[in-house]
Each structure stands twice: as structure tokens, then as C-alpha cells.
Design a protein around this motif. Structure first.
Motif, PDB file in Angstrom:
ATOM      1  N   VAL A 141      39.730  42.640  31.595  1.00 32.64           N
ATOM      2  CA  VAL A 141      40.370  43.547  32.180  1.00 32.64           C
ATOM      3  C   VAL A 141      39.466  43.921  33.497  1.00 32.64           C
ATOM      4  CG1 VAL A 141      39.216  45.524  30.729  1.00 32.64           C
ATOM      5  CG2 VAL A 141      41.412  46.029  32.247  1.00 32.64           C
ATOM      6  N   PRO A 142      39.893  43.856  34.660  1.00 27.07           N
ATOM      7  CA  PRO A 142      38.722  44.235  35.907  1.00 27.07           C
ATOM      8  C   PRO A 142      38.454  45.593  35.883  1.00 27.07           C
ATOM      9  CG  PRO A 142      41.089  43.437  36.650  1.00 27.07           C
ATOM     10  CD  PRO A 142      41.328  43.771  35.130  1.00 27.07           C
ATOM     11  N   ILE A 143      37.120  45.646  35.927  1.00 27.75           N
ATOM     12  CA  ILE A 143      36.127  46.878  35.998  1.00 27.75           C
ATOM     13  C   ILE A 143      35.201  46.932  36.977  1.00 27.75           C
ATOM     14  CG2 ILE A 143      34.683  48.569  34.655  1.00 27.75           C
ATOM     15  CD1 ILE A 143      35.712  47.343  32.087  1.00 27.75           C
ATOM     16  N   VAL A 144      35.240  48.166  37.654  1.00 26.66           N
ATOM     17  CA  VAL A 144      34.287  48.427  38.671  1.00 26.66           C
ATOM     18  C   VAL A 144      33.365  49.503  38.461  1.00 26.66           C
ATOM     19  CG1 VAL A 144      33.735  48.496  41.428  1.00 26.66           C
ATOM     20  CG2 VAL A 144      35.427  47.113  40.626  1.00 26.66           C
ATOM     21  N   ILE A 145      32.126  49.385  38.444  1.00 27.56           N
ATOM     22  CA  ILE A 145      31.248  50.428  38.158  1.00 27.56           C
ATOM     23  C   ILE A 145      30.821  50.927  39.857  1.00 27.56           C
ATOM     24  CG2 ILE A 145      28.901  51.102  37.087  1.00 27.56           C
ATOM     25  CD1 ILE A 145      31.095  49.912  35.354  1.00 27.56           C
ATOM     26  N   VAL A 146      30.965  52.411  40.037  1.00 29.25           N
ATOM     27  CA  VAL A 146      30.603  52.913  41.101  1.00 29.25           C
ATOM     28  C   VAL A 146      29.662  54.009  40.788  1.00 29.25           C
ATOM     29  CG1 VAL A 146      31.585  54.129  43.055  1.00 29.25           C
ATOM     30  CG2 VAL A 146      32.918  52.398  41.818  1.00 29.25           C
ATOM     31  N   GLY A 147      28.465  53.801  41.950  1.00 29.24           N
ATOM     32  CA  GLY A 147      27.495  54.854  41.713  1.00 29.24           C
ATOM     33  C   GLY A 147      27.596  55.839  42.885  1.00 29.24           C
ATOM     34  N   LEU A 195      39.566  44.784  43.978  1.00 23.56           N
ATOM     35  CA  LEU A 195      40.673  43.775  44.262  1.00 23.56           C
ATOM     36  C   LEU A 195      39.964  42.259  43.882  1.00 23.56           C
ATOM     37  CD1 LEU A 195      42.703  44.619  47.443  1.00 23.56           C
ATOM     38  CD2 LEU A 195      43.106  45.134  45.049  1.00 23.56           C
ATOM     39  N   ARG A 196      38.590  42.176  44.276  1.00 19.88           N
ATOM     40  CA  ARG A 196      38.121  41.024  44.003  1.00 19.88           C
ATOM     41  C   ARG A 196      37.883  40.565  42.558  1.00 19.88           C
ATOM     42  NH1 ARG A 196      33.545  42.147  46.693  1.00 19.88           N
ATOM     43  NH2 ARG A 196      34.584  41.377  48.689  1.00 19.88           N
ATOM     44  N   GLN A 197      37.661  41.654  41.697  1.00 24.07           N
ATOM     45  CA  GLN A 197      37.660  41.713  40.367  1.00 24.07           C
ATOM     46  C   GLN A 197      38.918  41.073  39.809  1.00 24.07           C
ATOM     47  OE1 GLN A 197      35.095  42.310  37.692  1.00 24.07           O
ATOM     48  NE2 GLN A 197      33.734  41.620  39.283  1.00 24.07           N
ATOM     49  N   ALA A 198      40.050  41.435  40.299  1.00 28.01           N
ATOM     50  CA  ALA A 198      41.205  41.228  40.040  1.00 28.01           C
ATOM     51  C   ALA A 198      41.890  39.755  40.434  1.00 28.01           C
ATOM     52  CB  ALA A 198      42.344  42.567  40.139  1.00 28.01           C
ATOM     53  N   ASN A 199      41.089  39.289  41.392  1.00 33.28           N
ATOM     54  CA  ASN A 199      41.506  38.012  42.019  1.00 33.28           C
ATOM     55  C   ASN A 199      42.550  38.231  42.974  1.00 33.28           C
ATOM     56  OD1 ASN A 199      39.459  36.423  40.993  1.00 33.28           O
ATOM     57  ND2 ASN A 199      40.671  36.466  38.919  1.00 33.28           N
TER      58      ASN A 199
END
Length: 241
Positions: A141-147, A195-199
Motif C-alpha cells: 500500500v502506498p505510504i508517504v512519511i511527512v515531517g 502519486l509516485r508511490q502509487a505509480n
């Protein structure tokens, strides 16, 4: 007055959309349309709502207001006629709603996990959330970690950039970005990473022409407001150039 609204199960971001094709190759292709549900999660007061507000409405929320659960919508048109719709779920950072958190994990197609770079405890919460998501949904599953709060002075930062970035990208294979919702810096990068993580190959250029912006179109409230989420559909549309 809008009619009764129903919550829809949005297809996963992992699933590729299919354009309608006729049996005759000479027939024009139907413009591609994709609609995805994204959950914004993290501890309280890390700036989840402000990131969404800056991305969709170019507005910083200077006053803190506890979120129960809000739904926002961003609609994007590309020059080739393709349409991308993001339903962004702003979740509560409170531990008072574990059932709602579980529902958000099970029904969302991608996740943005936010922590504050000046608060190490919020990073630990991201670690816990990512563990829950992987347990329920698996590793794909696409995940983005954001600081968030990257504008704070270096001496008050509690989570080093290199440490967080290496953990997110190398160990977890997630996207990573830092931003300042206060200064509206790095916000677009967050969603490009998603979007990059989700291709999904979409160009979210900052050079956009806004078509319309509207207030929430509906509110669905149960009688017991302390135990139920309030859902708002907030629309923002723009043409991507």
C-alpha cells in the motif's frame, strides 16, 4: 439543498485504471478518470489539517481545532483530458476513536503519515501507525512519511532529517518529504511523493489555473456528536498545466 450522500468505497491506488476501448482501434478512447481515497494520519497538533488546507485552498490554519474526521476533495484536469480526483480524509490524532482509525486504514487506498520534526513522540506515533497499516493492508500500500514544521530552527529539531529519511525510504520503502504548512513550503512535494508511490504519472505543476472553489456541500451528523464523525465534502478543482 443537496440530497442524501453516501460514502463510496474508493478503488485502491495500487490498482491501475483502465481506459474504455472499443473493438475498433479507430474509435476514440474515453478520457481516463481516476478517483482515489487518501488518509492523512498522525498525532494531534502535527499540522495534518494545515497541510491539506494549503494544498487545496492555499490557506494556513493559524488556530488549532481538533479534527474528528473531515473529507476533502481535489479534482485535477490534465491537458490530455485525463481527470484525477483525490478524496483526502483528515483523521483525528486522538486516541478516543480507535474504531474510526481502523476504518480509515481499511477503506483508504494510500496514506500520508505526518509527524512534527520538533517532537520526537510524534515520530514514534508514525512508527506505530505504519505498523498498523502494514499489518492490516500489507507492504504494497502506498505510504508517504511527512515531517512538518521544517521551518523551526535546527537547534529545536528532535528528529534528524537524515535519520527519518533513511528509515522511511530504505527500511520501510515509503516516500518521504518535509514541509512547512505555516510557510506553504514543500506541500506540493508531499502529494507528488504520494502519486509516485502509487505509480500514477500525473504532473502536479504549481502553475495551475483555478476553475472553482466551493464551501462544504454537505454535512452528515448523527445525534450523538461526541461519538460520531462529521463528514464534510470540500471541493477544489484546478487545471494542471
Amino acid at each position: 439543498m443537496p440530497g442524501t450522500c453516501h460514502r463510496l468505497r474508493i478503488p485502491s491506488l495500487v490498482t491501475s485504471s483502465r481506459s474504455s476501448r472499443g473493438s475498433n482501434d479507430s474509435e476514440p478512447m474515453t478520457p481516463k478518470k481516476e478517483r482515489h481515497r487518501v488518509a492523512m494520519m498522525g498525532a494531534a497538533r502535527v499540522g495534518k489539517s494545515s497541510i491539506i488546507s494549503q494544498f487545496l485552498y492555499e490557506k494556513y490554519l493559524s488556530r488549532y481545532k481538533q479534527t474528528v474526521e473531515d473529507m476533502h476533495r481535489g479534482e485535477y484536469e490534465l491537458p490530455d483530458g485525463s481527470c484525477l480526483t483525490l478524496d483526502i480524509l483528515d483523521t483525528s490524532g486522538s486516541y478516543q476513536f480507535p474504531a474510526m482509525r481502523a476504518l480509515s486504514i481499511n477503506t483508504s487506498g494510500a496514506f500520508i503519515l505526518v509527524y512534527a520534526v520538533d517532537d520526537e513522540e510524534t515520530w514514534f506515533e508514525v512508527e506505530r501507525l505504519r505498523g498498523q497499516i502494514v499489518q492490516a493492508r500489507g507492504l504494497r500500500v502506498p505510504i508517504v512519511i511527512v515531517g512538518n514544521k521544517a521551518d523551526v530552527p535546527e537547534e529545536v529539531r528532535q528528529v534528524p532529517l537524515k535519520v527519518a529519511q533513511a528509515k522511511a525510504t530504505l527500511e520501510w520503502s515509503c516516500g518521504y518529504a518535509e514541509c512547512s504548512a505555516k510557510n506553504n513550503e514543500g506541500i506540493l512535494t508531499v502529494f507528488k511523493q504520494l502519486l509516485r508511490q502509487a505509480n500514477i504519472e500525473y504532473n502536479l505543476s504549481p502553475a495551475v489555473r483555478r476553475r472553482r472553489k466551493s464551501l462544504p456541500s454537505y454535512t452528515n451528523q448523527n445525534q450523538n456528536r461526541s461519538l460520531s464523525a462529521r463528514y464534510y465534502l470540500k471541493r477544489h478543482s484546478c487545471a494542471i498545466q
